[in-house]
Design a protein around this motif. Sequence first.
Motif, PDB file in Angstrom:
ATOM      1  N   ARG A 202       0.853  -1.180   0.000  1.00  0.00           N
ATOM      2  CA  ARG A 202       0.000   0.000   0.000  1.00  0.00           C
ATOM      3  C   ARG A 202       0.888   1.228   0.000  1.00  0.00           C
ATOM      4  O   ARG A 202       1.870   1.292   0.746  1.00  0.00           O
ATOM      5  CB  ARG A 202      -0.919   0.019   1.216  1.00  0.00           C
ATOM      6  CG  ARG A 202      -1.863  -1.182   1.313  1.00  0.00           C
ATOM      7  CD  ARG A 202      -2.581  -1.234   2.654  1.00  0.00           C
ATOM      8  NE  ARG A 202      -3.529  -2.335   2.739  1.00  0.00           N
ATOM      9  CZ  ARG A 202      -3.219  -3.569   3.155  1.00  0.00           C
ATOM     10  NH1 ARG A 202      -1.961  -3.846   3.528  1.00  0.00           N
ATOM     11  NH2 ARG A 202      -4.140  -4.522   3.209  1.00  0.00           N
ATOM     12  N   ILE A 251      -9.680   2.328  -0.840  1.00  0.00           N
ATOM     13  CA  ILE A 251      -8.676   2.258   0.225  1.00  0.00           C
ATOM     14  C   ILE A 251      -9.028   3.298   1.274  1.00  0.00           C
ATOM     15  O   ILE A 251      -9.040   4.500   0.994  1.00  0.00           O
ATOM     16  CB  ILE A 251      -7.268   2.500  -0.329  1.00  0.00           C
ATOM     17  CG1 ILE A 251      -6.967   1.489  -1.439  1.00  0.00           C
ATOM     18  CG2 ILE A 251      -6.225   2.391   0.780  1.00  0.00           C
ATOM     19  CD1 ILE A 251      -5.637   1.725  -2.124  1.00  0.00           C
ATOM     20  N   GLU A 255      -7.777   1.271   6.763  1.00  0.00           N
ATOM     21  CA  GLU A 255      -6.948   0.210   6.199  1.00  0.00           C
ATOM     22  C   GLU A 255      -5.470   0.609   6.217  1.00  0.00           C
ATOM     23  O   GLU A 255      -4.597  -0.188   6.599  1.00  0.00           O
ATOM     24  CB  GLU A 255      -7.375  -0.095   4.758  1.00  0.00           C
ATOM     25  CG  GLU A 255      -6.501  -1.144   4.074  1.00  0.00           C
ATOM     26  CD  GLU A 255      -6.857  -1.373   2.616  1.00  0.00           C
ATOM     27  OE1 GLU A 255      -6.046  -1.990   1.894  1.00  0.00           O
ATOM     28  OE2 GLU A 255      -7.948  -0.938   2.189  1.00  0.00           O
ATOM     29  N   ASP A 258      -4.221   0.661   9.898  1.00  0.00           N
ATOM     30  CA  ASP A 258      -4.031  -0.687  10.441  1.00  0.00           C
ATOM     31  C   ASP A 258      -2.757  -1.320   9.892  1.00  0.00           C
ATOM     32  O   ASP A 258      -1.992  -1.945  10.636  1.00  0.00           O
ATOM     33  CB  ASP A 258      -5.234  -1.566  10.095  1.00  0.00           C
ATOM     34  CG  ASP A 258      -6.494  -1.169  10.855  1.00  0.00           C
ATOM     35  OD1 ASP A 258      -6.376  -0.413  11.831  1.00  0.00           O
ATOM     36  OD2 ASP A 258      -7.590  -1.615  10.446  1.00  0.00           O
ATOM     37  N   SER A 259      -2.526  -1.173   8.597  1.00  0.00           N
ATOM     38  CA  SER A 259      -1.322  -1.751   7.999  1.00  0.00           C
ATOM     39  C   SER A 259      -0.066  -1.111   8.572  1.00  0.00           C
ATOM     40  O   SER A 259       0.900  -1.804   8.916  1.00  0.00           O
ATOM     41  CB  SER A 259      -1.369  -1.579   6.479  1.00  0.00           C
ATOM     42  OG  SER A 259      -0.204  -2.111   5.886  1.00  0.00           O
ATOM     43  N   ARG A 278      -3.087   0.260  -3.904  1.00  0.00           N
ATOM     44  CA  ARG A 278      -2.557  -1.050  -3.513  1.00  0.00           C
ATOM     45  C   ARG A 278      -1.705  -1.588  -4.654  1.00  0.00           C
ATOM     46  O   ARG A 278      -1.923  -1.254  -5.813  1.00  0.00           O
ATOM     47  CB  ARG A 278      -3.673  -2.053  -3.257  1.00  0.00           C
ATOM     48  CG  ARG A 278      -4.581  -1.746  -2.094  1.00  0.00           C
ATOM     49  CD  ARG A 278      -5.562  -2.904  -1.898  1.00  0.00           C
ATOM     50  NE  ARG A 278      -6.628  -2.526  -0.988  1.00  0.00           N
ATOM     51  CZ  ARG A 278      -7.766  -1.952  -1.381  1.00  0.00           C
ATOM     52  NH1 ARG A 278      -7.964  -1.715  -2.666  1.00  0.00           N
ATOM     53  NH2 ARG A 278      -8.690  -1.637  -0.501  1.00  0.00           N
TER      54      ARG A 278
END
Length: 502
Positions: A202, A251, A255, A258-259, A278
């Motif tokens: 990402r 996206i 997200e 969290d990544s 992504r």
Amino acid sequence: MNRDVVISGGGPVGLMLACELRMAGVDVLVAERLPEPDQTIKAGSINLPTAEAFYRRGMLPALQALVQEDMARMREFMKSRGAPTGKMVPPVGHFAGIMVSSAGVDFEDPAFRDVGPAAGVVVVRQQAIEALLAERAAELGVEVRRGVELTGFEADDDGVTVHLGDDEIRAGWLVGCDGGRSLVRKGAGFDFPGTDPAVTGRQALVELTGAEALRPGWNHTDGGIYVHGPMPGRILTVEFDGPPEDRDAPITAQELEDSLRRVSGMDVRVTKVHTATRFTDNARQASTYRRGRVLLAGDAAHVHSPFGGQGLNLGVGDAVNLGWKLAATIRGWAPDGLLDSYTSERHPIGEWVLEWTRAQIALMRTDERAKALRHVVTDLLNTGDGATYLAKKLSGVLHRYPIEGEHDLTGRGAPDFAFADGTRLGEHLQDGKGLLLDLADSPDLRGTASGWADRVGVLTAKTEPALTGVLIRPDGHIAWATEDGTTAGLEPALHRWFGEPA
């Protein structure tokens, strides 16, 4: 024919190809499905062959201005992190996130000789390049239709019937520059072998709280890899948990947050997303770039992970190689096999890029064996030989086409020779034609090339190297060179690359 060529895809590759064709007098139409240029964060640097391609078409000053803008943004980021903001020297680049300083590179290596002013152009955003090419295309009179999608086509021995929305256009040729999911590639039946994805990446420009906890640059952790900078708000993560379930899903800030938390282990918050994407390490390449009247270039011909920043460079190289060959075919002077040399010259370079990116994925993994190997590779890259090797590979100075000839320069990109009158070679290649350098004021040399005057210019000049004659193709690669003052081999080279004399 309604058009000589229809290009599906108006990104940098499609626009570069359109400009090359239009310079040669080809009637070209670019069809782009997006109504406006895509502002999603993408590549942020280019290599020497890409910079030289712009330089040889008179676009270097505009490119240098873009570099200054992006360097200013990098300084802003470094200042925000308390780093010195004096003169910034970009690193050579990275291999699997292992950054290599240019301080250890031997720039006296023969591969770097006469690289010229294009060598100073490195950091520049893909969107800025696309905007520059769009302006160039408009100046040349290229028609670009935005918001028009190619929905199908039928190819035969004489041309291609192309369906663009409600319009049907008959063209001599169709070129797919329409990305990794290319409709042109699928519709024409090109095979696309390769390796399946194993990671989820990402990349985004965001607003963060807690960013001071993140280390700038590339960082390997037990959770994967994260990158912070070198532009304000830029983040990148790589996790080795397989490809995303849905690459096309929106996206969200959650997200990305969290990544970033999983990989960095830091208490950070993503409060706003400006642009995000992504990616995976899907690596595939068409076995040929031509099927009859249909050709591929850029991501339509090859896909891979973005590590090393070679995707944009690979596509621009495709466009510059293909443009003059397709134009010669359309205008009727192409010798036998010229258009097929597009695949034979560009496919090996694409194959190297795929292998290069696969190797980096293997080295980025978080298991103990990969970590041990990364320590070894880091040590090697921090040696003088290692840093110089990486610089030569990433910069593109080692790119060489399989062109027959006895001289060591044959097949290589032409050095940017400095001439006694103060000019450099790149300034003499802006018309998109071939060029014969007469470096010994030789009537025999000029006489041999006289039959190709409509396709090959002649420049009589003085320069330092021992060369007495050099034949340069429109894409800047050397087709013939000599140091002994004779014309031996020149006429066959002219026939091979420029057809029969007028």
